[in-house]
Design an enzyme around this catalytic site. Sequence first.
Site, short mmCIF file in Angstrom:
data_model
loop_
_atom_site.label_atom_id
_atom_site.label_comp_id
_atom_site.label_asym_id
_atom_site.label_seq_id
_atom_site.Cartn_x
_atom_site.Cartn_y
_atom_site.Cartn_z
CD GLU A 1 6.97 0.28 7.73
OE1 GLU A 1 6.07 0.40 6.89
OE2 GLU A 1 7.17 -0.76 8.39
NE ARG B 1 2.59 3.14 -4.96
CZ ARG B 1 3.01 3.07 -3.68
NH1 ARG B 1 2.22 3.40 -2.69
NH2 ARG B 1 4.21 2.65 -3.41
CE LYS C 1 9.69 1.98 2.06
NZ LYS C 1 9.40 2.46 3.38
P1 ATP Z 1 6.98 0.86 -0.27
O1 ATP Z 1 5.80 0.01 -0.63
O2 ATP Z 1 7.97 1.02 -1.35
O3 ATP Z 1 7.60 0.46 1.04
P2 ATP Z 1 5.50 2.78 1.13
O4 ATP Z 1 4.40 3.62 0.61
O5 ATP Z 1 5.16 1.68 2.04
O6 ATP Z 1 6.35 2.30 -0.07
P3 ATP Z 1 6.57 4.58 3.04
O7 ATP Z 1 7.91 4.56 3.64
O8 ATP Z 1 5.42 4.26 3.89
O9 ATP Z 1 6.63 3.64 1.78
O10 ATP Z 1 6.33 5.94 2.26
C1 ATP Z 1 6.63 7.24 2.70
C2 ATP Z 1 5.81 8.18 1.88
O11 ATP Z 1 6.17 8.07 0.51
C3 ATP Z 1 4.33 7.88 2.01
O12 ATP Z 1 3.62 9.08 2.19
C4 ATP Z 1 4.02 7.23 0.69
O13 ATP Z 1 2.68 7.46 0.33
C5 ATP Z 1 5.01 7.89 -0.26
N1 ATP Z 1 5.28 7.04 -1.42
C6 ATP Z 1 5.72 5.77 -1.41
N2 ATP Z 1 5.80 5.28 -2.67
C7 ATP Z 1 5.42 6.28 -3.49
C8 ATP Z 1 5.28 6.41 -4.91
N3 ATP Z 1 5.55 5.40 -5.73
N4 ATP Z 1 4.85 7.58 -5.40
C9 ATP Z 1 4.58 8.61 -4.58
N5 ATP Z 1 4.68 8.56 -3.25
C10 ATP Z 1 5.09 7.41 -2.70
MG MG Z 2 4.89 1.03 3.81
#
Ligand code: ATP
Ligand code: MG
Length: 549
Positions: free
Chosen positions: A34, A258, A268
Amino acid sequence: MMTEEKSLNFIEEIIEADLKAGKHKTIATRFPPEPNGYLHIGHAKSICLNFGLAQKYGGKTNLRFDDTNPVTEETEYVENIKADVKWLGFEWAEELYASDYFPQLYAFAVKLINKGFAYVDDSTSEEMAKQKGAPTVPGTNSKYRSRSIEENLKLFTEMKEGKHPDGSKVLRAKIDMGHVNMLMRDPVIYRVKHAHHHRTGDTWCVYPMYDFAHGQSDAIEQITHSVCTLEFVPHRELYDWFIEKLEIYPSKQYEFARLNMTYTMMSKRKLMQLVNENLVSGWDDPRMPTLSGARRRGYTPEAFREFCEKIGVAKRDNLIDLSLLEFCVREHLNKIAYRRMVVFDPLKVVITNYEEGKLEMMPSENNTEAAENAGVREMPFSRELFIEKDDFMEVPPKKYFRLSPGGMVRLKSGFIIKCGEVIKDANGNVTELRCTYISESRSGHDTSGVQVKGVIHWVSAAHAVPVEVRQYEKLFVTEDMNAIEDDFKNHLNPHSLHVLPKVYAEPALLNAKVGEHFQFLRMGYFCLDPDSTREKLVFNRTVTLRDSK
Ligand code: ATP
Ligand code: MG
């Protein structure tokens, strides 16, 4: 050559079984960020996994921006995400945007209505929350649940046309308000939101919810294995339900744990708070767990890929030691970083038997650990040098192999020197050492027969270049940042940055380029920071030479 047999991770096992059964000819994965912030180390895990699987099995990976939420997304983030994925060394098959699917997603919603699987609900969000029930208490049907297909179509069209204000109506899937999985209790799939979108502008005022966009986007792109993190396990049932009812490509979702790392926070949203509140210098502050911060600090993509390989793919949440990533960084930098001599805390050494005004160029190996011959650079040697204050002790303990009164030490790539008179200021602080050198002891041509145990680094005082060094410590003092209950800002390390405004570098460092990696002998790995100017070079300490534990 021996090849190491590596066992398959559970996703590889699934893929190999699918390929063997002829379920797919080739695989397709996607990385779906995202664009609401910069990528962090956790995303590196997901990138290495998704792109790595496709590489291994000869498939493809799409980079898909999951940009269905109009209020949080910005183009700046899109550009940085692309730069980070490229930096990690991966190429996507297609660059796609979930927002490009808005017309198709809208059509999918209409299809659900037509099949009797969706309805427009005028309940307020409080009313809907009440209808949801609780995990062990079934929910109750909304009074709008029995609207006719015609009425639903008419109202949903009006929602799209902007005839209803934000929050006044939603489209809900008609599943089962008594379902054991709460997410299956008639989830909202479309909402009215009069907001400007970074790509579609003001074209839309209805936007799909995550669950009505992600799986459908996977299906549109014919993603075979949609890999995500464990928090999406309960969403899988809904993912499959929509695919079945819409009769679209049967993408499948698989979940892994994760990445969580000690002393690190990966979110983020929270990292953005550090940036907005000026608690760090920006998203690319070298202390940040973002990929842009790690890059600026001097971490390498090779180190990240090796790290992700080492930690594997877990099915249960765990906490990975930050020192494992640092280990991978050291291993890689050891092979690629040129060695340089830099004196952090100078003590002047005058070599009394070395001619005044004389200058010799001393060749010194750039890196003997490199895969290929890395050559040498020439270091100026003269009568006045700087050594580290720490490399002299007036009253040395036993087995002290560096300099002390009457003692001898080798200057790396230079000569053996012997310490004579110790000069002090009025307060008794040592300010200068008067030494003699053994002219036959030149490194590489030593005929002196003198054996010394200690080797220290040095720079020629007249040729030394004053540079700034920034040393970093952990950004957080708490080992498990997921376990905290108070404000994460209470856990910031107040001593995470030490600036040394003036250290003395050998002149070869004047040619350093931004991002270039060096090992400052005995001091650690460093790289040139973009804050550097012609007048002042700034080096970031990437990592120490050894784990301090
Ligand atoms: P954040 O909470 O930091 O915004 P998110 O999961 O909402 O993280 P996205 O941009 O939706 O962030 O993530 C893109 C991809 O990266 C998704 O498939 C998510 O599952 C993966 N991802 C995010 N954080 C991690 C992590 N700590 N370990 C492994 N994969 C991750
Ligand atoms: Mg997200």
